[in-house]
Design an enzyme around this catalytic site. Structure first.
Site, PDB file in Angstrom:
ATOM      1  N   CYS A   1      -5.436  12.094 -17.894  1.00  0.00           N
ATOM      2  CA  CYS A   1      -5.862  13.466 -17.588  1.00  0.00           C
ATOM      3  C   CYS A   1      -5.640  13.845 -16.124  1.00  0.00           C
ATOM      4  O   CYS A   1      -5.805  15.009 -15.759  1.00  0.00           O
ATOM      5  CB  CYS A   1      -7.336  13.652 -17.947  1.00  0.00           C
TER       6      CYS A   1
ATOM      7  N   CYS B   1      -4.397  -2.183   2.669  1.00  0.00           N
ATOM      8  CA  CYS B   1      -3.761  -2.776   3.849  1.00  0.00           C
ATOM      9  C   CYS B   1      -2.918  -4.010   3.512  1.00  0.00           C
ATOM     10  O   CYS B   1      -1.883  -4.250   4.135  1.00  0.00           O
ATOM     11  CB  CYS B   1      -4.809  -3.113   4.907  1.00  0.00           C
TER      12      CYS B   1
ATOM     13  N   HIS C   1      -8.360  -7.881   7.280  1.00  0.00           N
ATOM     14  CA  HIS C   1      -7.329  -6.883   7.545  1.00  0.00           C
ATOM     15  C   HIS C   1      -6.029  -7.634   7.821  1.00  0.00           C
ATOM     16  O   HIS C   1      -6.048  -8.820   8.183  1.00  0.00           O
ATOM     17  CB  HIS C   1      -7.698  -6.002   8.735  1.00  0.00           C
TER      18      HIS C   1
ATOM     19  N   ASP D   1       0.518  -1.420  13.158  1.00  0.00           N
ATOM     20  CA  ASP D   1      -0.300  -1.261  11.956  1.00  0.00           C
ATOM     21  C   ASP D   1       0.261  -0.099  11.145  1.00  0.00           C
ATOM     22  O   ASP D   1       0.073   1.070  11.504  1.00  0.00           O
ATOM     23  CB  ASP D   1      -1.763  -0.997  12.325  1.00  0.00           C
TER      24      ASP D   1
END
Length: 643
Positions: free
Chosen positions: A241, A296, A323, A340
């Site tokens: 949906c 990440c 991380h 990053d």
């Protein structure tokens, strides 16, 4: 019953190792014995960090589980419905008897605890090679005090497996065919043209500019990767949906998922059409070139491949506080640059500690040639970091990563080994040089939803401002009564004494909050407030002040509920009249006479303790079924008199 082979082998472990492993084995057994009809207690995920670090490497531990009746499935150990509960009970009693004897002061089988290195030299799930010692790996800054407590053996083994796994994984980026596939996805000419134009502009503005085309190409790649190529996933849109879904636990990976390294599959459930949307967490960068989405882990994985495909010397960076990112070596600047892709930032290494407020401990770089401990590049608070580095011993870490690098570098030319050593010496100087945060380092995280960033504690290091202080309304002044209820299922306060006024959201009625969130478990139909995952403690306070109304307190009654598991702890306190009183969160109404005459009051709940990777769940406030919509989880009643 004679002692089984598994129990005998378990008893041969050093005393502290035996006690830890036996405690976990007894927990698994007791959960089944107490809840024989609960399927969740009959399954142990092999990839669970608690199982893989505290049982899997321990001699005899898994054998005990098999002897209890557990069987090995594709991703779990399962205790089938047909297994003998009596057999499980017998093995459990054998382990418990040995444990009781040791705890009561009886002789242990192996009183001498070996060092982590001696354990690591023995086979666990796979043989661990003897690691040669090199002399060029950076140590922790020598002016700082050493960590005070030696790391447990099982922590060293788990840490080694993380190092080994990442070091093997980065070799995937060196596959020529995979690099060609990545190049087919990257608009190389477009990025190179843009880089050349910006380099020309930079040199016109600053003739002494030391950047080269490679540096600008890196910046263009970062911009393209975040802006045009990869997308962030909080929860997938429903495939049927298109509506919003909600994360609802995990699913079993399929054969195709496992082929692409997705041992973990999330269930993003659509409440509108009752559809399960599967989100496999792929670890193979080739697959990520197709899916182009993730968090990440997927971002850094795919971005590092793209860097290598463009000929940039890149390495994958793993941070133990959950991380990952990339570093790229700049030949023009003769140093590694922090990159990053989730944030589209370059060369802002203090972003995580200063901007996001992370409590760093270990940051390790992995490339095709070496493993390097680069924690010190990312911190300007070295002493704080060192005191948190208790997972492994510093000497063991230096020896281990030097050994891994030495093995990998055996095939390199003497010239290349010399080049790597010279780079490392430059890094050492950088590590010990004082760092001062720059304006670009101060921002909180931007990637991911606000809820996701708050849950990880990465919105910034600034403390939140105090929230609501309850003061008597006109109606409450007349009644000289304040009555507040909170229902965790509805996530709603009801100010009963003020015409049933409703306040939506637990945080809206709190005065101060620290590292806590409301957790809804749709699979178990439960809801509660707990510490944010990764936090060692959390706290909520509520405040009431009647001084401005010309009133003072006569009586105070509080009903609160909390539950703890394992070593979790919840402390409830009332602060008033410069006095502090503790009470139990046992869902009964407690009255406090020592607050008489006070004009303000603070109610505080502190969550702490817990064990393993789910420690954040072991101290809970207001745990309640989602079906209990009328039951209040917190109640405060204050009667007042004229001041």
């Amino acid at each position: 019953m004679a002692v089984s082979q598994g129990v005998s082998a378990l008893c041969e472990n050093p005393n502290d190792v035996f006690l830890d492993a036996s405690k976990l084995l007894l927990t698994y057994a007791d959960n089944i014995l107490r809840n024989p009809n609960e399927d969740k207690y009959r399954s142990i995920r092999i990839g669970n960090p608690t199982f893989s670090t505290r049982l899997l490497p321990i001699k005899g531990a898994v054998e005990c589980l098999f002897e209890m009746g557990f069987q090995e499935a594709e991703t779990h150990l399962v205790f089938p419905k047909t297994a003998s509960v009596e057999q499980l009970r017998c093995i459990r009693e054998s382990i418990a008897a040995e444990r009781d004897q040791r705890l009561s002061g009886g002789p242990s089988v192996s009183p001498q605890t070996p060092s982590p290195n001696s354990i690591l030299s023995q086979p666990a799930t796979a043989p661990i090679p003897s690691l040669p010692v090199a002399s060029h790996t950076p140590a922790a800054p020598q002016t700082l005090p050493p960590a005070s407590q030696p790391a447990p053996v099982e922590s060293s083994m788990a840490f080694f497996r993380t190092l080994q796994s990442n070091f093997q994984h980065v070799m995937v980026y060196e596959n020529p065919a995979l690099q060609q596939k990545a190049l087919s996805c990257i608009p190389v000419l477009q990025l190179q043209t843009a880089a050349q134009e910006k380099l020309q502009q930079a040199k016109e503005a600053d003739p002494g500019c030391k950047m080269n085309a490679e540096d600008l190409l890196l910046l263009e790649l970062l911009r393209w990767f975040k802006g045009e190529f990869f997308s962030w996933v909080n929860c997938l849109p429903c495939s049927r949906c298109g509506g919003q879904t909600q994360s609802s636990g995990g699913l079993s990976p399929s054969t195709e998922d496992l082929r692409w390294g997705a041992s973990r599959v999330e269930n993003h459930f659509c409440g509108q059409c009752q559809l399960i949307n599967r989100f496999p967490r792929f670890n193979n960068p080739e697959k990520l070139l197709e899916t182009r989405r993730g968090r990440c882990g997927e971002w850094a994985n795919c971005f590092t491949l793209c860097c290598r495909a463009l000929g940039l010397e890149a390495r994958y960076i793993w941070d133990s506080t959950d991380h990952v990112w990339t570093e790229v070596f700049s030949t023009s600047q003769n140093r590694w640059l922090h990159c990053d892709p989730c944030e589209n930032v370059c060369d802002k290494p203090l972003l995580y500690e200063i901007g996001w407020g992370k409590k760093l401990s270990y940051i390790i770089a992995f490339s095709k040639d070496e493993v390097v401990d680069i924690t010190w590049r990312y911190s300007c608070k070295h002493e704080d970091v060192l005191h948190r580095r208790t997972q492994v011993q510093e000497g063991w870490l230096r020896q281990t990563i030097n050994g891994l690098s030495s093995v990998r570098q055996q095939s390199l030319t003497p010239e290349r080994r010399k080049e790597l050593l010279e780079r490392l010496l430059v890094e050492l100087v950088e590590f010990i040089s004082p760092k001062t945060p720059k304006p670009g380092d101060l921002g909180g995280r931007t990637s991911g939803s606000l809820a996701w960033r708050v849950a990880r504690g990465e919105t910034g290091s600034q403390t939140s401002k105090p929230g609501l202080v309850f003061t008597p309304s006109e109606n409450e002044k007349l009644q000289k009564r304040f009555h507040l209820q909170y229902n965790v299922t509805k996530d709603q306060y009801c100010r009963v004494s003020n015409n049933e006024e409703e306040i939506k959201g637990w945080e809206k009625g709190a005065w101060k909050k620290e590292s806590v969130f409301r957790k809804v478990e749709n699979d178990w139909q439960m809801v509660y407030i707990a510490c944010i995952e990764g936090s060692s403690s959390g706290r909520i306070t509520w405040k009431f002040d009647c001084s401005l109304a010309g009133l003072k307190m006569k009586t105070v009654s509080v009903k609160a509920s909390s539950e703890t598991f394992h070593s979790g702890k919840v402390t409830w306190r009332i602060h008033s009249n410069e006095e502090t009183t503790e009470f139990l969160g046992d869902n009964t109404l407690h009255s406090f006479q020592n607050v008489s005459g006070a004009t303000d009051l603070v109610l505080e709940a502190i969550l702490s303790g817990g064990e393993g990777d789910t420690s954040w769940q072991h101290a809970q406030l207001f745990r309640q079924s989602l079906k209990e919509v009328e039951e209040s989880s917190l109640e405060i009643i204050i009667t007042m008199v004229d001041a």
